[in-house]
Every structure is written in structure tokens, then in C-alpha cells.
Design a protein around this motif. Sequence first.
Motif, PDB file in Angstrom:
ATOM      1  N   PHE A 127       0.842  -1.197   0.000  1.00 58.92           N
ATOM      2  CA  PHE A 127       0.000   0.000   0.000  1.00 58.92           C
ATOM      3  C   PHE A 127       0.875   1.242   0.000  1.00 58.92           C
ATOM      4  O   PHE A 127       1.960   1.250   0.578  1.00 58.92           O
ATOM      5  N   GLU A 128       0.358   2.276  -0.648  1.00 65.20           N
ATOM      6  CA  GLU A 128       0.986   3.597  -0.601  1.00 65.20           C
ATOM      7  C   GLU A 128       0.082   4.544   0.169  1.00 65.20           C
ATOM      8  O   GLU A 128      -1.145   4.478   0.045  1.00 65.20           O
ATOM      9  N   TYR A 129       0.671   5.429   0.970  1.00 63.68           N
ATOM     10  CA  TYR A 129      -0.073   6.526   1.583  1.00 63.68           C
ATOM     11  C   TYR A 129       0.111   7.738   0.675  1.00 63.68           C
ATOM     12  O   TYR A 129       1.149   8.390   0.681  1.00 63.68           O
ATOM     13  N   GLN A 130      -0.894   8.022  -0.138  1.00 65.66           N
ATOM     14  CA  GLN A 130      -0.809   9.126  -1.086  1.00 65.66           C
ATOM     15  C   GLN A 130      -1.256  10.419  -0.424  1.00 65.66           C
ATOM     16  O   GLN A 130      -2.287  10.463   0.250  1.00 65.66           O
ATOM     17  N   VAL A 131      -0.448  11.466  -0.611  1.00 68.50           N
ATOM     18  CA  VAL A 131      -0.767  12.773  -0.051  1.00 68.50           C
ATOM     19  C   VAL A 131      -0.735  13.809  -1.155  1.00 68.50           C
ATOM     20  O   VAL A 131      -0.057  13.649  -2.167  1.00 68.50           O
ATOM     21  N   THR A 162       6.358   5.943   3.334  1.00 70.52           N
ATOM     22  CA  THR A 162       6.164   4.901   2.326  1.00 70.52           C
ATOM     23  C   THR A 162       7.539   4.445   1.855  1.00 70.52           C
ATOM     24  O   THR A 162       8.383   5.270   1.489  1.00 70.52           O
ATOM     25  N   TRP A 163       7.760   3.143   1.900  1.00 72.19           N
ATOM     26  CA  TRP A 163       9.020   2.558   1.450  1.00 72.19           C
ATOM     27  C   TRP A 163       8.789   1.877   0.110  1.00 72.19           C
ATOM     28  O   TRP A 163       7.802   1.140  -0.071  1.00 72.19           O
ATOM     29  N   VAL A 164       9.677   2.133  -0.844  1.00 75.65           N
ATOM     30  CA  VAL A 164       9.584   1.572  -2.190  1.00 75.65           C
ATOM     31  C   VAL A 164      10.647   0.494  -2.324  1.00 75.65           C
ATOM     32  O   VAL A 164      11.841   0.773  -2.205  1.00 75.65           O
ATOM     33  N   THR A 184      -4.121   9.214   1.799  1.00 76.06           N
ATOM     34  CA  THR A 184      -5.070   8.172   1.397  1.00 76.06           C
ATOM     35  C   THR A 184      -4.341   6.861   1.177  1.00 76.06           C
ATOM     36  O   THR A 184      -3.320   6.820   0.495  1.00 76.06           O
ATOM     37  N   LYS A 185      -4.900   5.791   1.706  1.00 79.62           N
ATOM     38  CA  LYS A 185      -4.304   4.460   1.582  1.00 79.62           C
ATOM     39  C   LYS A 185      -4.730   3.842   0.245  1.00 79.62           C
ATOM     40  O   LYS A 185      -5.905   3.595   0.002  1.00 79.62           O
ATOM     41  N   VAL A 186      -3.737   3.600  -0.631  1.00 77.81           N
ATOM     42  CA  VAL A 186      -4.008   3.098  -1.975  1.00 77.81           C
ATOM     43  C   VAL A 186      -3.200   1.824  -2.209  1.00 77.81           C
ATOM     44  O   VAL A 186      -1.992   1.802  -1.976  1.00 77.81           O
ATOM     45  N   PRO A 187      -3.834   0.724  -2.681  1.00 79.13           N
ATOM     46  CA  PRO A 187      -3.078  -0.506  -2.952  1.00 79.13           C
ATOM     47  C   PRO A 187      -2.016  -0.283  -4.018  1.00 79.13           C
ATOM     48  O   PRO A 187      -2.272   0.330  -5.045  1.00 79.13           O
ATOM     49  N   LYS A 188      -0.798  -0.764  -3.763  1.00 76.49           N
ATOM     50  CA  LYS A 188       0.260  -0.662  -4.752  1.00 76.49           C
ATOM     51  C   LYS A 188       1.334  -1.697  -4.434  1.00 76.49           C
ATOM     52  O   LYS A 188       1.977  -1.649  -3.394  1.00 76.49           O
ATOM     53  N   LYS A 189       1.520  -2.643  -5.321  1.00 77.46           N
ATOM     54  CA  LYS A 189       2.470  -3.737  -5.125  1.00 77.46           C
ATOM     55  C   LYS A 189       3.890  -3.204  -5.005  1.00 77.46           C
ATOM     56  O   LYS A 189       4.305  -2.320  -5.747  1.00 77.46           O
ATOM     57  N   GLY A 190       4.643  -3.746  -4.059  1.00 84.45           N
ATOM     58  CA  GLY A 190       6.044  -3.391  -3.907  1.00 84.45           C
ATOM     59  C   GLY A 190       6.305  -2.203  -3.005  1.00 84.45           C
ATOM     60  O   GLY A 190       7.451  -1.797  -2.848  1.00 84.45           O
ATOM     61  N   LEU A 191       5.261  -1.648  -2.394  1.00 79.61           N
ATOM     62  CA  LEU A 191       5.402  -0.527  -1.475  1.00 79.61           C
ATOM     63  C   LEU A 191       4.954  -0.945  -0.073  1.00 79.61           C
ATOM     64  O   LEU A 191       4.093  -1.819   0.073  1.00 79.61           O
ATOM     65  N   VAL A 192       5.521  -0.341   0.926  1.00 80.81           N
ATOM     66  CA  VAL A 192       5.128  -0.582   2.318  1.00 80.81           C
ATOM     67  C   VAL A 192       4.975   0.768   2.987  1.00 80.81           C
ATOM     68  O   VAL A 192       5.873   1.613   2.914  1.00 80.81           O
TER      69      VAL A 192
END
Length: 454
Positions: A127-131, A162-164, A184-192
Motif C-alpha cells: 500500500f501507498e499513503y498518497q498525499v 512509504t518505502w519503495v 489516502t491508503k491506496v493498494p500498490k504492489k512493492g510498497l510498504v
Amino acid sequence: SSSPFASPEPLARLHGSVVKSMAPARYEPIPEERSDPEHSDVDEHPSCRRRTGARSEGACRRAAGASLIVTVLIVGTAVGPGRTPGIRVGRQRHRAIEEALQVKEEEATWVQGAKFPSKAPPMDVDFEYQVNGGWGTNFDHIPDPEMCAAMCQGVPQCKAFTWVKDAGLPGCPSQCWLKGETGTKVPKKGLVSGIPPPRKQLTAAPAPQAAPGSSLYCFALMVPGGYEEGLLKWQHDHKASIFGCDQTAVYSNVSIPVTADVVTQVVNSTLRCGYGGDSGSALNAWIFIAVWQKVVEVGDYANHDWVIKADPDTVFFPDRLRTVLARHAGAGYLNNCRYGMHGPIEVFSRQAIATLAKNYHESWDGKAPERCVKEQHFGQWGEDMFMDQCLSKILNIGPRPTESSLMCESHCDCPSWYWCSESPDIVSYHPFKTIDSYANCMANALNPTQVAAR
């Protein structure tokens, strides 16, 4: 930009201190055709293994899949003399390929607590925390989300990270983004993504407790004009690190007032050196040959039982050292790592430095320890190895007990060094190159159970 643990340089900011939602192109894996052989031997952080080229995870997966297909086809044809593979064998091949690729796809981006008990709140994997707007910054070559969380805790403005896993960087490809809000919490593979633990309040460093045989002369070498000046001033103001010892000195190659009552002792050196050796470390033996010559010349060390060299970026607790020294009465000096003595903190008896001083006096100009310079080939050594070998092998100073509680750093089997909460008897943590990260480390070490308000 670089980590506050690893670099004094100013933090690189995005869009003039305003961080946007992370653009996918910023951390898309580098396509295979963009592999750069010039970066095939980069090792930006000791926790990251060297990579041969900058091949993306997708490219590696494709190569693995192609290899598997070739292997299955070759094995599939060997079904016995005079027999032809049928539909069932073809389905088995197809199923094997699908299962292998599925395993690769389902490989965990990160498993919290797998290396050691996590100090961070539960993280959101993939997941990514998008701002949109607000404060933010990023750091390259950060090996895991745990360190990213610790970095966030060490920066007062940081509320989330967010760690990539693969940002397409040479060497260690990972990246850490610090953010002023969770967004906002958004699903995204490879991110923490996650939030840091509560930032603890810094309490005063324990006052020195005098005890027979435990008087400390502590010093640091300061490079002028950089982050070390501010860091040492902060330590002085908080009676921390070397300023918690019985007597303190700061050495440099120019006379600089660190504070109103602390002026540097001048060393005859440019303080410049190259990097090399097996670990690519600073080849600073000659710099510290000059530093120790000045220590010997000043002579204040002779008024104390122990002589301590601590780097400015080492979070050092003199009161804990006194407890350790009580176990090593009569030692020549202490080894701080099972791989050999490391430079962030070095602990010598007065007798050891007196023997070293005698070897300086034996040289024709008094500027170098005669035998240690002539009888060692140290061109590719750092000062720590030079000093260790000089004292133990040339001057036969001992005993030299190994004391694991002297230092916690990644180079010596302490993977959670950045949390500064390994145990209450750890004497030092290294490295912390900004005042915020240094203070945060001290707060964690001094208040392991304290929970501060967000």
C-alpha cells in the motif's frame, strides 16, 4: 537524498518542500535494456547486498520464467525411448510454469519482524499513503521499511512513510519517503507504508558517577565547516557524549570555538584522505597518527584512568561505559567488535597510551609512533585497524578483551542499531549525523518504555 544516519548533506525536498502523490514513474523498475554496468558494484548501505547491474524485478522474473520453460521442455522430452509426450505431459508442463510464476508473484514485499522484533506499529504491505501537498522528503538506498520507520520517528515533521522496494536505483534499489500526513491508503504492489512509533521525550543524560579507576578523558576529532560543529555544540549543551566525561577535548586542524568554553586543539593535518581497502572505508590512518601525536603532546590523558576516542556522530553514554570498565580492570584496551576494533568508539587504558607516547618519542621528529609505522604495511587501513594492530601486535599491549556492549552498529551484527533500544547496557550507537536523529536515538536509549504523545 541520503539518510540522516549516513550523510550530513541537506535533505533533498520535492517541489520546494511540498510532496505530491508519488508518481509511478519515479519508482518504476528500470527496464532490462537500461541496465548500467558502471553501477554493478555499488554498495550504498551495508545492509544491502551488492547487485550486478540494475536489472528490475520484472526482468529477473521474466528471465527466471524463460529459464524454467527451457528446463521443463528439455526434461519433458526425456520421457523414454520410442515414446512421444502426450497432452497430459503438456498440461503438466504448463501447470509447472504457472505455479512457478505464481510463487514469484506472491513473494512477500516485506515481512515485518522477520529479522528482529519490530519497533514500529503494524505496517501496510503493498500500500501507498498518497498525499497531496504538505511537507515531505525522500531518501535513497534505504534497505527496509523498518529503517524507514525509524527515520520517520527521528524527524519531528514526519507523520507517515512509504518505502519503495525497487525504485530503480543502482546498488540497493530501495527508497524511503517521509510525509507530513498519512493521506489516502491506496493498494500498490512493492510498497510498504506506515506510521512511526511515538516520538519520545529526551531526558537529561545521567550525571557522571565517579568511581575508583574509572576517570575518563574523552575526545573527538571535528572536521571544520560541516555538520560536526553543530552536533558537538548540541552535545555540549546537553552534557551528552564526550561532554559527560571527567575531561573533554575536541581536536581539529584549525582553532575553532565549539562553545564559549571549548576551543579545538589544532592537529597538523589536512584531515583529507581517500577511501579503499576491503570495505571501501576511509583510509585515515595518517590523520589519526597526527591526532594521537597531539593527544600525547597535550598530555591531559595522563591525569585519567581511561582514554576514549568517540566520533561526533556516535551516541555515547559515559555512565554506561563506567559500568563496563568495572569488569575490565587491568585491561590494556577494549576491543569493541568480534571482527576487530571499529572506530566509532575506542577505549584505551592510560598505560596503553603512555606506551604509544613512548613510541612517538622514539621517532626522529616525534610525529609518528616509530615501530608501528615502520613495521606495518597500513596503506589500505583505516585508523581503527592501524591502532588495533599497533597496540596488540607491535607494542604487545594487553589484555585486549572483546566487549560486545561497547557499540551497536550495522557493521558489527547489530541490525536494529537505528532504534537505539538494543539493551540498557549498550554504551554507544552509530551513526547519527543530524541533531534530530541524534536526539531521537538518545531519547529511545534513555527511555525504552516511555510512550510520548503524538
